[in-house]
Design a protein around this motif. Structure first.
Motif, PDB file in Angstrom:
ATOM      1  N   SER A 105      14.412  83.469 -50.495  1.00 18.07           N
ATOM      2  CA  SER A 105      13.224  83.828 -50.976  1.00 18.07           C
ATOM      3  C   SER A 105      12.099  83.943 -50.130  1.00 18.07           C
ATOM      4  CB  SER A 105      12.912  82.684 -51.959  1.00 18.07           C
ATOM      5  OG  SER A 105      13.617  82.606 -52.947  1.00 18.07           O
ATOM      6  N   VAL A 106      12.138  83.394 -48.821  1.00 21.93           N
ATOM      7  CA  VAL A 106      10.800  83.439 -47.931  1.00 21.93           C
ATOM      8  C   VAL A 106      11.106  84.478 -46.927  1.00 21.93           C
ATOM      9  CG1 VAL A 106      10.128  81.119 -48.501  1.00 21.93           C
ATOM     10  CG2 VAL A 106      11.809  81.654 -46.670  1.00 21.93           C
ATOM     11  N   ASP A 107      12.475  84.995 -46.912  1.00 28.13           N
ATOM     12  CA  ASP A 107      12.762  85.970 -45.839  1.00 28.13           C
ATOM     13  C   ASP A 107      12.435  85.327 -44.456  1.00 28.13           C
ATOM     14  OD1 ASP A 107      13.483  88.655 -45.061  1.00 28.13           O
ATOM     15  OD2 ASP A 107      11.606  89.389 -44.871  1.00 28.13           O
ATOM     16  N   MET A 108      13.271  84.361 -44.008  1.00 27.11           N
ATOM     17  CA  MET A 108      12.976  83.908 -42.701  1.00 27.11           C
ATOM     18  C   MET A 108      14.674  83.410 -42.460  1.00 27.11           C
ATOM     19  SD  MET A 108      10.120  81.087 -42.554  1.00 27.11           S
ATOM     20  CE  MET A 108       8.656  81.293 -43.753  1.00 27.11           C
ATOM     21  N   ALA A 109      14.978  83.493 -41.119  1.00 29.27           N
ATOM     22  CA  ALA A 109      16.181  83.035 -40.787  1.00 29.27           C
ATOM     23  C   ALA A 109      16.417  81.624 -41.113  1.00 29.27           C
ATOM     24  CB  ALA A 109      16.175  83.209 -38.999  1.00 29.27           C
ATOM     25  N   THR A 110      17.714  81.362 -41.365  1.00 31.19           N
ATOM     26  CA  THR A 110      18.173  79.844 -41.740  1.00 31.19           C
ATOM     27  C   THR A 110      17.638  78.959 -40.501  1.00 31.19           C
ATOM     28  OG1 THR A 110      19.964  80.927 -42.890  1.00 31.19           O
ATOM     29  CG2 THR A 110      20.357  78.725 -42.361  1.00 31.19           C
ATOM     30  N   GLY A 111      17.880  79.216 -39.486  1.00 33.03           N
ATOM     31  CA  GLY A 111      17.620  78.136 -38.479  1.00 33.03           C
ATOM     32  C   GLY A 111      15.866  77.905 -38.438  1.00 33.03           C
ATOM     33  N   GLN A 112      15.289  79.019 -38.491  1.00 28.86           N
ATOM     34  CA  GLN A 112      13.717  78.831 -38.695  1.00 28.86           C
ATOM     35  C   GLN A 112      13.224  77.908 -39.989  1.00 28.86           C
ATOM     36  OE1 GLN A 112      11.659  82.507 -39.148  1.00 28.86           O
ATOM     37  NE2 GLN A 112       9.702  81.765 -38.457  1.00 28.86           N
ATOM     38  N   VAL A 113      13.992  78.313 -41.277  1.00 31.65           N
ATOM     39  CA  VAL A 113      13.600  77.488 -42.450  1.00 31.65           C
ATOM     40  C   VAL A 113      14.034  76.102 -42.187  1.00 31.65           C
ATOM     41  CG1 VAL A 113      14.154  77.117 -44.982  1.00 31.65           C
ATOM     42  CG2 VAL A 113      13.830  79.590 -43.850  1.00 31.65           C
ATOM     43  N   GLN A 114      15.147  75.725 -41.639  1.00 37.52           N
ATOM     44  CA  GLN A 114      15.389  74.566 -41.518  1.00 37.52           C
ATOM     45  C   GLN A 114      14.684  73.611 -40.435  1.00 37.52           C
ATOM     46  OE1 GLN A 114      19.164  75.004 -39.675  1.00 37.52           O
ATOM     47  NE2 GLN A 114      20.451  74.346 -41.245  1.00 37.52           N
ATOM     48  N   TYR A 115      14.128  74.212 -39.370  1.00 37.36           N
ATOM     49  CA  TYR A 115      13.258  73.814 -38.455  1.00 37.36           C
ATOM     50  C   TYR A 115      12.013  73.313 -39.157  1.00 37.36           C
ATOM     51  CZ  TYR A 115       9.694  73.542 -34.691  1.00 37.36           C
ATOM     52  OH  TYR A 115       8.655  72.975 -33.848  1.00 37.36           O
ATOM     53  N   HIS A 116      11.286  74.293 -40.003  1.00 37.07           N
ATOM     54  CA  HIS A 116      10.065  73.997 -40.552  1.00 37.07           C
ATOM     55  C   HIS A 116      10.262  72.937 -41.708  1.00 37.07           C
ATOM     56  CE1 HIS A 116       7.786  76.924 -38.336  1.00 37.07           C
ATOM     57  NE2 HIS A 116       8.670  77.769 -38.222  1.00 37.07           N
ATOM     58  N   MET A 117      11.236  73.104 -42.546  1.00 38.85           N
ATOM     59  CA  MET A 117      11.627  72.055 -43.661  1.00 38.85           C
ATOM     60  C   MET A 117      11.664  70.735 -42.857  1.00 38.85           C
ATOM     61  SD  MET A 117      11.412  73.338 -46.522  1.00 38.85           S
ATOM     62  CE  MET A 117      12.230  72.147 -47.461  1.00 38.85           C
ATOM     63  N   TYR A 118      12.350  70.455 -41.769  1.00 40.67           N
ATOM     64  CA  TYR A 118      12.408  69.265 -41.134  1.00 40.67           C
ATOM     65  C   TYR A 118      10.929  68.714 -40.807  1.00 40.67           C
ATOM     66  CZ  TYR A 118      13.413  65.701 -37.850  1.00 40.67           C
ATOM     67  OH  TYR A 118      13.248  64.320 -37.129  1.00 40.67           O
ATOM     68  N   SER A 119      10.034  69.622 -40.411  1.00 37.49           N
ATOM     69  CA  SER A 119       8.787  69.028 -40.119  1.00 37.49           C
ATOM     70  C   SER A 119       7.963  68.891 -41.385  1.00 37.49           C
ATOM     71  CB  SER A 119       7.734  70.190 -39.081  1.00 37.49           C
ATOM     72  OG  SER A 119       8.427  70.410 -38.172  1.00 37.49           O
ATOM     73  N   LEU A 120       8.015  69.704 -42.308  1.00 37.62           N
ATOM     74  CA  LEU A 120       7.388  69.140 -43.678  1.00 37.62           C
ATOM     75  C   LEU A 120       7.718  68.066 -44.199  1.00 37.62           C
ATOM     76  CD1 LEU A 120       7.406  73.036 -44.775  1.00 37.62           C
ATOM     77  CD2 LEU A 120       5.343  71.844 -44.428  1.00 37.62           C
ATOM     78  N   ILE A 121       9.117  67.700 -44.024  1.00 37.30           N
ATOM     79  CA  ILE A 121       9.429  66.503 -44.941  1.00 37.30           C
ATOM     80  C   ILE A 121       9.155  65.299 -44.007  1.00 37.30           C
ATOM     81  CG2 ILE A 121      11.755  65.155 -45.315  1.00 37.30           C
ATOM     82  CD1 ILE A 121      12.976  67.982 -45.860  1.00 37.30           C
ATOM     83  N   GLU A 122       9.147  65.475 -42.506  1.00 37.93           N
ATOM     84  CA  GLU A 122       8.738  64.194 -41.658  1.00 37.93           C
ATOM     85  C   GLU A 122       7.334  63.945 -42.096  1.00 37.93           C
ATOM     86  OE1 GLU A 122      10.210  62.375 -39.296  1.00 37.93           O
ATOM     87  OE2 GLU A 122      11.998  62.975 -40.485  1.00 37.93           O
TER      88      GLU A 122
END
Length: 179
Positions: A33-50
């Motif tokens: 849905s957000v049109d980003m690479a998987t690794g990019q979403v993982q990286y940003h999700m980790y930061s948002l969750i942290e």
């Protein structure tokens, strides 16, 4: 000349906003849905969750994401309602009231075993309840229709999720016919 970064949202704000608008979304749907690479979403999700801006919860075989302020008591229910079959069952019950399981199964064209799996989870989340009437006849009904309809309004399943749900339903029907 304006800076393009100021005109577009940062990847983290894009993800945060998407999760806020789609509580209970799971990772693969988010990536699509957000049109980003998987690794990019993982990286940003980790930061948002942290940072505590987004919460994650492993429910029913998938990790789902919620805004940090999303009600804890609704998270499991929303995760289930993102599944097409569970959603169809609940909508059917809201529209038809107390119904026998065989009628639900026949009307929705789903295997009885699939219906029972979903009913068990929906009961856990207090979206439906089973009751036993005369001669032990079981009926199923929606528990809190207003709450359920409110949660359904939060759900906007993606096409790939609907196709996967339909494939599972088709396989269940085939197995039931051969079994």
């Amino acid at each position: 000349m304006s800076n393009s970064m100021s005109e577009t949202a940062s990847p983290q704000s894009t993800i945060r906003n998407y999760v806020s608008e789609n509580p209970g979304i799971h990772f693969n749907e988010l990536v699509r849905s957000v049109d980003m690479a998987t690794g990019q979403v993982q990286y940003h999700m980790y930061s948002l969750i942290e940072r505590g801006e987004i919460d994650d919860a492993s429910l029913y075989g998938k990790t789902h994401y919620y805004p940090a302020d999303y009600p804890e008591e609704d998270r499991g229910a929303v995760a289930l309602l993102r599944r097409e079959t569970a959603r169809e069952i609940v909508v059917y019950l809201v529209e038809n009231g107390n119904t026998r399981p065989s009628e639900i199964s026949d009307s929705l064209g789903i295997a009885r075993s699939t219906l029972e799996w979903h009913l068990g989870r929906l009961e856990e989340q207090e979206l439906v309840e089973k009751s036993h009437g005369d001669r032990g006849r079981v009926t199923v009904s929606a528990v809190d229709e207003e709450r359920t309809v409110e949660m359904l309004s939060d759900i906007s399943p993606s096409l790939p999720d609907r196709l996967v749900d339909r494939f599972v339903t088709m396989v269940d029907r085939m197995l039931e016919e051969t079994g």
